[in-house]
Design a protein around this motif. Structure first.
Motif, PDB file in Angstrom:
ATOM      1  N   SER A 181       0.831  -1.201   0.000  1.00 38.21           N
ATOM      2  CA  SER A 181       0.000   0.000   0.000  1.00 38.21           C
ATOM      3  C   SER A 181       0.867   1.252   0.000  1.00 38.21           C
ATOM      4  N   ASP A 182       0.351   2.294  -0.648  1.00 40.11           N
ATOM      5  CA  ASP A 182       1.049   3.580  -0.650  1.00 40.11           C
ATOM      6  C   ASP A 182       0.452   4.559   0.353  1.00 40.11           C
ATOM      7  N   LYS A 183      -0.589   4.164   1.039  1.00 35.71           N
ATOM      8  CA  LYS A 183      -1.250   5.054   1.990  1.00 35.71           C
ATOM      9  C   LYS A 183      -0.381   5.264   3.229  1.00 35.71           C
ATOM     10  N   SER A 232      -1.406   6.104   6.126  1.00 36.30           N
ATOM     11  CA  SER A 232      -2.065   5.520   7.300  1.00 36.30           C
ATOM     12  C   SER A 232      -1.743   4.032   7.425  1.00 36.30           C
ATOM     13  N   ASP A 233      -1.639   3.326   6.293  1.00 36.49           N
ATOM     14  CA  ASP A 233      -1.276   1.905   6.332  1.00 36.49           C
ATOM     15  C   ASP A 233       0.148   1.709   6.843  1.00 36.49           C
ATOM     16  N   HIS A 234       1.028   2.632   6.487  1.00 37.50           N
ATOM     17  CA  HIS A 234       2.416   2.545   6.943  1.00 37.50           C
ATOM     18  C   HIS A 234       2.497   2.744   8.454  1.00 37.50           C
TER      19      HIS A 234
END
Length: 120
Positions: A57-59, A61-63
């Motif tokens: 994912s590039d988000k 928030s996911d990181h």
């Protein structure tokens, strides 16, 4: 000395296998479903391990969620590594995001832009 480096590499590979297997099979954290273990860097004395992971994912928030999930599961993962690893002491484990894939994508974008400007 080459034998010591060989041992470090073998233990790194084993830690990577154990951590990957544990995340897939036993750890039921949805925040880590997009995470892939890309490598392990172990100190020469086998005391400290840094586990590198990447996310699909590039988000942002996911990181952040993945970083929190790894931090929360650090003790469980270290315990599992200690059970399956045949070393005198279990190394401390830190998790760090592997930025090499993002960097590679950035370089690809720059090269593509360069080719576009040459063709114009």
């Amino acid at each position: 000395m080459p034998n010591k480096q060989y041992r470090v590499e073998k233990v790194e590979q084993e830690i990577q296998r154990i951590v990957t297997e544990y995340i897939i099979k036993k750890l039921r954290d949805k925040r880590l479903t997009v995470a892939t273990i890309t490598g392990v860097k172990l100190t020469g004395d086998l005391q400290n391990a840094t586990v590198y992971y990447s996310l699909l994912s590039d988000k942002a928030s996911d990181h952040k969620k993945a970083a929190l999930a790894f931090e929360k599961a650090k003790g469980l993962i270290r315990s599992e590594v200690g059970k399956k690893l045949s070393t005198y002491k279990t190394p401390t484990i830190d998790f760090e995001e592997d930025k090499s894939i993002q960097y590679g994508n950035h370089i690809d974008e720059l090269i593509n832009e360069l080719h576009k400007s040459e063709n114009e």
